[in-house]
Motif scaffolding. Structure first.
Motif: not given
Length: 826
Positions: A468-472, A515-520, A525-526, A817-819
Motif C-alpha cells: 500500500n505504498g506509504d499508507g498515505a 510493514d507492521g500493524f500501524a494504521e498506515t 488498511q485492508l 476514515l483516513l483511507l
C-alpha cells in the motif's frame, strides 16, 4: 515442414554415434545485424551426398531444436558449402550456396547431423551461456576452424570451449568465407533453374504434398513451382493481418502419404481471393521461421469459385509433433470437444491454449518421478485470432468479445472447432474458419460452494503482493505489487470483494506487505476497507510491539470476524531455521467461536517457491528433474519444523484442533505435503475433492499449491472443503495492473468483483463446533481453565509473541476514515 521434433532428446543424439563422413563446420560468422553464415568443409576423400544432412539450432539452452536447415546437393573432397542468413549482406549472399534459417546467437548450440548420426557440433545442448574461451567467442566474432582440426565434435552435450578448435577474427570479417586450407577460393556461379511454365487452369501442376514433403524441410525449398488448389482461409484485411491466404489440394489430388500436408500458406497481398476460389499460382517454395509457405508469387489466376475441400480429421493428444506437421496449412476439424487450458496471452496476443481435457501438474496427481513432465505440446495447441496485434481492444474470444464481464475461463468447453493449422512463433495454432461454439462448463460462482455449511469457516487466501505504498497515498511504485496509487486502489477493491464474498470467519493471508500493524500498514488498511464494505466487523491478529515478521518483504497474516470468533491464545511466529530465509515465518493463533467456545489453532504458512536455485542450491535443493522444482529440501524442512513447533502449543493453548493453511509451494503428491500427511494431518482437499483439484495454474498445468491440513481431531469436525475458483481460471489480463492496456482496456478488462483478484484461488473449510469452555468469554487476555497451566511468561527463543488484540481497535475506525479521504483525493 518443421525442422525439429519435440520428442528428440540429447540422449538420442549421443547413442546414434558419429557419421562416417568427414564434414566439419569450418567457419562460424556471428556478425552485426543479420550477417550470419556457416561454412562446411569436406575433409574426407570421397564425395558426400548432402541430402541426409541437416543443421539443428538449439536456442537459449533448449533441449529441442528450434530451427533447422537442410543441406542439399553433393560435396566433393575438399569441397566447401556455405549457408547464409536470408537477410545477410550482399557480400555474404554472393558467396553462399544457399540461405536458411540461421537464427542463432552466441549462446545457441549448433548440431550437424546426417540421419541420426551427429557429425559436428558447436556449443552445448541444454546449457545457456555465451560460448567463449581464450578470446574466441561465438558472439560478435568470425571464428575459423584451426588447420589441425579435421574431424567434428560428435558429443553435443559435453562442455564446450571454442578456443580449443577455433581461431578468432573481427566481427563481419568474411575475407576467408568460402575458403579453407587453401581450397575453394573460386566459387562457381550456380546455373539458375528454369522457371516452370505457368500454363492454364487444369494443366499439370506441382502437388502441395510435394511442396510440403514428409521430411524435416520442404524438398523443393527455394524452387519455383506452379500449384493449383482451393482457397480455405483468407487473411488480407484488418489490423496487421497475416498478409496472405491458405490453399489446399482438392480431395481427389491428395497423395497416399499421411505424413505430407495437403495445405500451405501463400504469402501474397496483391490479389483479392475468397474462400472457395480455386487458384493457380506460380511462386517459390520457402520457409518462414520454420513454416513452409509459397512466396514471391509471380502469377495467379482464379480458376473457379464456390469450391470446397473436406477438413482433415484431427484429435488430441498426439504421439509426436509430426502429427501437427502432417496437417500444417490444412483445414482441420477436431473430432472431439476441447477445453481451454491456458489464457495467459489471451489479452496480449489474442491466443489461448486448448487440450482434450484439463492438464494437471504431474506431481499434483502422482508421486514425484524423473521424466514425469507433461509434454503440453503433445496434448494441446493454440487457438489464435490470426493477427499480429498486441493488446488489441477487440479480442474476439469468447463470443461477443473478451471483457471483465465476458470471461473465457479455463475449463470452458469448445465443441469440435474447425480451422486452419498454422505454425508461428514456435507453436502450432488453429485459426478458426467458423465461429467457435462455447459450453460454459466452469461458470463463475458468486461465493464458494460447499456441500455443507458448518458453523465455522476457515479460509486461506494468497493476496498476490498486496502493498500500500506509504499508507498515505504515496510511496509508489512499491517493492512488489502496485506500481501506482491507481493500481493499488484497483487491487484493494478486488481483494475486498473477494474477502467479503468468501463468507469465512477466519482467513489466513499470504503475500501481504511486511510493514507492521500501524494504521498506515497494509494489513490495517485492508481490514479497514473490508469493514467499510462489509456488514460484519473484522479485525486482524497483531503481534504486540513486533514491527516486522521476519525479514522478507512479504509476510503472512490472519484476519477474522469479531462477531463470530475471538482470540484466546498468544499470537506467535517463529524465525528459527528454516524460517530465517526463503521460507516465510509461519504465524499461529488460537481462536474460539463465540457460540460454543470451541477452540481451534490456525497456522498460516508460506514455504519457499520452486524457482531460482541455479548453482547456489545445496544438494536436495537443486532441481532433480522429478517435478518438484528447486528448494524441495528446504520446503521439507519447513514442513518438519512447523510440525515440531506447533506440537509445543506455542500460542499457550493446549488445543488438539489444529489447521495448517497457506501457500506451501508444493503440489498434492510432493514431499512437503507427504511429511504433513504422514504426521497425521489430513489433506482436506485431497480427501474431499480428489487429486485433480487446483488453486493455481502454471503454463497451462493445474494443481494446488494452497492447502488446508487438519489435525485428526479437527478432521472429525470438517464437513466441507472447497477451492473457490475466482482467480486461477480467469484470464490474467483481468488483474488490477494497468501496464500495456489502453484506456479502453483498463475499463473493459476491470470490474469491482472478486475475479482475478489474485493469481491463487482461496481454499475454504467448513466445520462444526462443539460446546466447550475456554474461560475467555470476554475475548480479553488469555485466561486459564481450572486445573490448567498458565501460558509461558518467558520469551521463547526466536519467537515473537504478544497478547491478543481482543476486540477491533478504535484507531482502525479512524484509519478507515483516513483511507476514505485518501481514496477520494486520488
Amino acid at each position: 515442414m518443421k525442422r525439429h521434433n519435440l520428442a528428440l532428446a540429447v540422449s538420442a543424439l549421443l547413442v546414434s554415434g558419429a557419421a562416417s563422413a568427414d564434414i566439419i563446420i569450418s567457419e562460424h560468422i556471428e556478425g552485426s545485424s543479420n550477417n550470419k553464415a556457416l561454412e562446411f568443409f569436406n575433409a574426407g576423400s570421397t564425395e558426400i551426398d548432402l541430402s541426409t544432412y541437416v543443421l539443428e539450432i538449439y536456442s537459449n539452452g533448449s533441449l529441442e531444436a528450434g530451427n533447422t536447415v537442410p543441406l542439399a546437393g553433393t560435396l566433393a573432397p575438399n569441397g566447401i558449402y556455405v549457408i547464409a542468413h536470408p537477410s545477410a549482406n550482399t557480400e555474404i549472399q554472393a558467396i553462399a550456396d544457399k540461405t536458411g534459417n540461421l537464427y542463432y546467437n552466441g549462446n545457441d548450440a549448433l548440431v550437424l547431423r546426417s540421419g541420426d548420426a551427429v557429425v559436428d557440433s558447436m556449443g552445448q545442448i541444454g546449457v545457456d551461456e555465451i560460448w567463449a574461451s581464450d578470446g574466441v567467442s561465438m558472439q560478435n566474432q568470425t571464428i575459423r576452424r584451426k588447420d589441425t582440426i579435421t574431424t567434428g565434435d560428435t558429443d553435443p552435450s559435453d562442455a564446450y570451449a571454442p578456443g580449443d578448435e577455433f581461431n578468432s577474427f573481427e566481427i563481419d570479417d568474411i575475407s576467408d568465407l568460402g575458403k579453407h586450407l587453401g581450397y575453394g577460393s573460386e566459387q562457381p556461379e550456380p546455373e539458375p533453374e528454369p522457371a516452370p511454365e505457368f500454363g492454364a487452369c487444369g494443366d499439370n501442376a506441382t502437388l502441395i504434398s510435394a511442396v510440403q514433403g514428409n521430411g524435416l524441410s520442404s524438398p523443393l525449398f527455394e524452387e519455383k513451382v506452379v500449384v493449383e488448389a482451393v482457397v480455405t482461409a483468407v487473411y488480407l484485411d484488418g489490423e496487421r493481418p497475416l498478409n496472405g491466404f491458405f490453399i489446399q489440394e482438392e480431395d481427389a489430388d491428395h497423395d497416399a502419404d499421411p505424413a505430407t500436408s495437403e495445405g500451405v500458406f501463400v504469402y501474397h497481398q496483391d490479389t483479392a481471393v475468397t474462400a472457395g476460389d480455386k487458384v493457380r499460382i506460380a511462386g517459390t517454395a520457402a520457409e518462414f521461421y520454420d513454416s513452409t509457405q509459397l512466396g514471391n508469387v509471380t502469377e495467379i489466376t482464379i480458376c473457379s469459385s464456390g469450391e470446397s475441400v473436406t477438413p482433415a480429421s484431427f484429435s488430441l493428444p498426439v504421439d509426436s509433433m509430426d502429427a501437427f506437421e502432417a496437417v500444417e496449412g490444412m483445414l482441420v476439424s477436431l473430432d472431439h470437444p476441447v477445453v481451454v487450458t491456458n489464457t495467459e496471452s489471451l489479452g496480449q496476443w489474442g491466443e489461448f491454449w486448448v487440450a482434450h481435457e484439463r492438464l494437471f501438474t504431474p506431481t499434483q496427481v502422482a508421486a514425484p518421478a524423473e521424466n514425469n513432465d507433461v509434454n503440453v505440446r503433445l496434448n494441446a495447441f493454440m487457438i489464435d485470432d490470426a493477427r499480429s496485434v498486441t493488446n488489441a481492444e477487440d479480442v474476439p474470444f469468447p463470443a461477443g468479445g473478451l471483457s471483465a464481464v465476458n470471461s473465457l475461463r479455463l475449463g470452458t468447453e469448445i465443441t469440435n472447432p474447425t480451422g486452419v493449422i498454422n505454425y508461428g512463433f514456435s507453436e502450432y495454432r488453429l485459426l478458426p474458419t467458423s465461429d467457435l461454439q462455447y459450453v460454459d462448463t466452469n461458470p463463475r460462482t458468486a461465493a464458494p460452494e460447499l456441500d455443507a455449511e458448518g458453523d465455522l469457516r476457515i479460509a486461506s487466501f494468497n493476496v498476490e503482493n498486496f502493498f500500500n505504498g506509504d499508507g498515505a497515498g504515496e510511496g509508489f511504485p512499491t517493492e512488489r505489487g502496485a506500481d501506482t496509487v491507481a493500481e493499488y486502489e484497483r487491487q484493494l477493491t478486488k481483494l475486498v470483494a473477494a474477502i467479503t464474498a468468501m463468507n469465512a470467519d477466519i482467513i489466513g493471508l499470504n503475500e501481504i506487505e511486511n510493514d507492521g500493524f500501524a494504521e498506515t500498514s497494509a494489513i490495517a488498511q485492508l481490514v479497514a476497507e473490508v469493514n467499510a464494505q462489509s456488514d460484519a466487523e473484522w479485525a486482524f491478529v497483531a503481534f504486540g510491539d513486533t514491527e516486522f515478521i521476519g525479514s522478507d518483504a512479504i509476510t503472512n497474516a490472519l484476519i477474522y470476524r469479531t462477531d463470530r470468533v475471538a482470540e484466546t491464545g498468544t499470537a506467535v511466529f517463529t524465525t528459527d531455521a528454516p524460517f530465517d530465509f526463503g521460507n516465510r515465518p509461519p504465524i499461529a493463533q488460537t481462536f474460539h467461536d463465540l457460540v460454543n467456545e470451541d477452540e481451534v489453532t490456525v497456522v498460516v504458512n508460506h514455504f519457499r517457491s520452486k524457482g531460482g536455485c541455479n548453482n547456489s542450491a545445496a544438494e536436495g535443493d537443486k532441481d532433480s528433474g522429478d517435478g518438484q522444482g528447486c528448494w524441495n529440501a528446504t520446503r521439507v524442512q519447513a514442513a518438519e519444523k512447523v510440525l515440531e513447533w506447533i506440537a509445543d502449543d506455542p500460542t499457550g493453548r493446549a488445543v488438539d484442533d489444529v489447521i495448517l493453511v497457506g501457500d506451501f509451494n508444493a503440489y498434492g503428491m510432493e514431499d512437503p505435503v507427504q511429511v504433513l500427511v504422514d504426521a497425521g494431518y489430513t489433506d482436506l482437499q485431497m480427501a474431499e475433492l480428489g487429486a485433480e483439484n487446483h488453486t493455481y495454474v502454471y503454463e497451462g498445468l493445474s494443481g494446488s499449491l494452497d492447502h488446508a491440513f487438519a489435525s485428526a481431531s479437527l478432521t472429525e469436525k470438517v464437513v466441507a472443503t472447497a477451492n473457490w475458483h475466482i482467480n486461477a481460471d480467469e484470464p490474467s489480463v483481468f488483474s488490477y495492473n494497468t501496464e500495456y492496456k489502453s484506456e479502453a482496456n483498463q475499463v473493459s478488462y476491470y470490474n469491482e468483483d472478486p475475479y482475478r483478484s489474485s493469481d491463487h484461488d482461496p481454499v475454504v473449510v467448513a466445520m462444526t463446533t462443539v460446546a466447550g469452555d475456554t474461560g475467555d468469554n470476554d475475548g480479553g487476555d488469555p485466561d486459564v481453565d481450572d486445573g490448567g497451566s498458565a501460558p509461558p511468561t518467558e520469551e521463547i527463543p526466536n519467537l515473537d509473541h504478544a497478547t491478543t488484540s481482543g476486540s477491533f481497535p478504535i484507531w482502525l475506525g479512524l484509519s478507515a476514515l483516513l483511507l476514505g479521504l485518501i481514496r477520494r483525493r486520488v
